[in-house]
Design an enzyme around this catalytic site. Structure first.
Site, PDB file in Angstrom:
ATOM      1  CG  ASP A  83       5.068   3.651  -2.627  1.00 51.12           C
ATOM      2  OD1 ASP A  83       4.469   4.638  -3.091  1.00 51.12           O
ATOM      3  OD2 ASP A  83       4.653   2.486  -2.732  1.00 51.12           O
ATOM      4  N   GLY A  93       0.880  -1.169   0.000  1.00 49.66           N
ATOM      5  CA  GLY A  93       0.000   0.000   0.000  1.00 49.66           C
ATOM      6  C   GLY A  93       0.910   1.209   0.000  1.00 49.66           C
TER       7      GLY A  93
HETATM    8  O1  RIB Z   1       3.513   1.536  -4.988  1.00 49.63           O
HETATM    9  C1  RIB Z   1       3.526   0.164  -4.761  1.00 49.63           C
HETATM   10  C2  RIB Z   1       2.286  -0.241  -4.034  1.00 49.63           C
HETATM   11  O2  RIB Z   1       1.183  -0.015  -4.873  1.00 49.63           O
HETATM   12  C3  RIB Z   1       2.202  -1.699  -3.657  1.00 49.63           C
HETATM   13  O3  RIB Z   1       2.769  -1.972  -2.395  1.00 49.63           O
HETATM   14  C4  RIB Z   1       0.718  -1.981  -3.727  1.00 49.63           C
HETATM   15  O4  RIB Z   1       0.152  -2.277  -2.501  1.00 49.63           O
HETATM   16  C5  RIB Z   1       0.095  -0.754  -4.372  1.00 49.63           C
HETATM   17  O5  RIB Z   1      -0.523   0.045  -3.453  1.00 49.63           O
END
Ligand code: RIB
Length: 315
Positions: free
Chosen positions: A262, A39
């Site tokens: 992320d 996530g």
């Molecule tokens: O950005 C990567 C993430 O996108 C993954 O961990 C997945 O859960 C989605 O949210």
């Protein structure tokens, strides 16, 4: 040290690696499977925590087995769990991820579940955390009506709000005006602004020109700083008076790019917490994201501060 917070999604990633990504209707035999925390919100919080931030993490889980996956991780990395919220109706969200083991590119389908059910009660419960933070990082995997409440509220409190507009969606004007920074990748930048930022097809000069135009589009909406992540081509950073490009490190050999954006956002946030300026914070985030792609998985691939410092020391 500034106080930093991530508010966003927390999913369980079900990840399979395969020799290639399937075409429509094709079944491909996988070679590896792993279940782990993911996530975008959770990954970014873990990246910031591992990079040394004392992060406040606001996520929403179901009351189910899957909830234990992020919770165990939070315990392991000593992450504050006071702002973990629960849904009585919806399950913990999940993401089905396929990774091409040759190119390390991925495809992801997400079911947000509890992450898309933030409501009034959650808002009240999260207010003390929002009120006491200096920088707040959000993405677009939680319900938009909640984003529309939280962002203006945080801005009104003088908090630096950073939006990673992923996955790409139409963004209400109220979310963009007064943002401290927006961090789209090239696909999101193109979808949101309508300006073709396509690193695979553009020369470096064309790419920089397109990024400049996309940045101007965001500036016109009220955003103060624009960072566009460009995959293999690195990063574009513009603070309104100066634009810079950061490239990836040559020695990095990617094995899985899931969560690279992320990693960047979390590293960037941790560096803002250390009062680095936008360019230095972006440079730090770039190291975090480069290191993250050398490992398999999303949250589990985030490098520790020791690893980051060791990498930087050798350069
Ligand atoms: O950005 C990567 C993430 O996108 C993954 O961990 C997945 O859960 C989605 O949210």
């Amino acid at each position: 040290m500034k106080r930093v917070m991530v508010l966003g999604s927390s999913f369980v990633d079900l990840m399979t690696r395969a020799p290639h990504l399937p075409e429509h209707g094709e079944t491909v035999m996988g070679t590896y499977f792993k279940m782990g925390p993911g996530g975008k919100g959770f990954n970014q919080a873990v990246a910031a925590r591992r990079a040394g931030a004392a992060i406040c993490t606001a996520i929403k889980l179901g009351r189910d087995e899957f909830a234990s996956v992020p919770l165990r991780y939070m315990e392991q990395y000593d992450m504050n769990r006071d702002y973990v919220r629960y849904s009585d109706e919806l399950p913990t969200g999940n993401a089905l991820i396929m990774v091409d083991e040759v190119t390390s590119q991925n495809m992801i389908a997400v079911y947000a579940g509890a992450s898309a059910s933030f409501g009034e009660e959650d808002f009240e419960a999260l207010k003390p955390a929002i009120d006491s933070c200096d920088c707040l990082l959000l993405q677009l995997e939680i319900n938009m009506d909640f984003m529309e409440k939280v962002v203006p509220y945080a801005v009104s409190k003088g908090i630096k709000v950073i939006l990673n507009p992923a996955p790409a969606a139409e963004i209400p004007e109220v979310l963009l005006s007064s943002l401290y920074a927006v961090i789209p990748n090239e696909v999101e930048a193109k979808l949101i602004t309508g300006i073709p930022v396509v690193w695979k097809e553009q020369t470096d000069e064309e790419l920089m020109e397109a990024c400049g135009k996309a940045a101007d589009w965001f500036f016109a909406k009220g955003v103060s700083n624009v960072i566009i992540t460009l995959g293999k081509k690195g990063l574009y950073v513009n603070n309104g008076s100066e634009a810079r490009r950061f490239t990836n490190y040559d020695e990095i050999k990617p094995v899985d790019t899931t969560g690279a954006g992320d990693a960047f956002c979390g590293g960037f946030l941790a560096a803002l917490g250390e009062e680095k300026d936008i360019f230095d914070a972006a440079a730090f985030g770039n190291v975090v994201s480069n290191l993250s792609v050398t490992r398999i998985g999303a949250a589990p691939s985030m490098p520790s501060r020791e690893e980051i410092d060791a990498f930087l020391k050798n350069r």
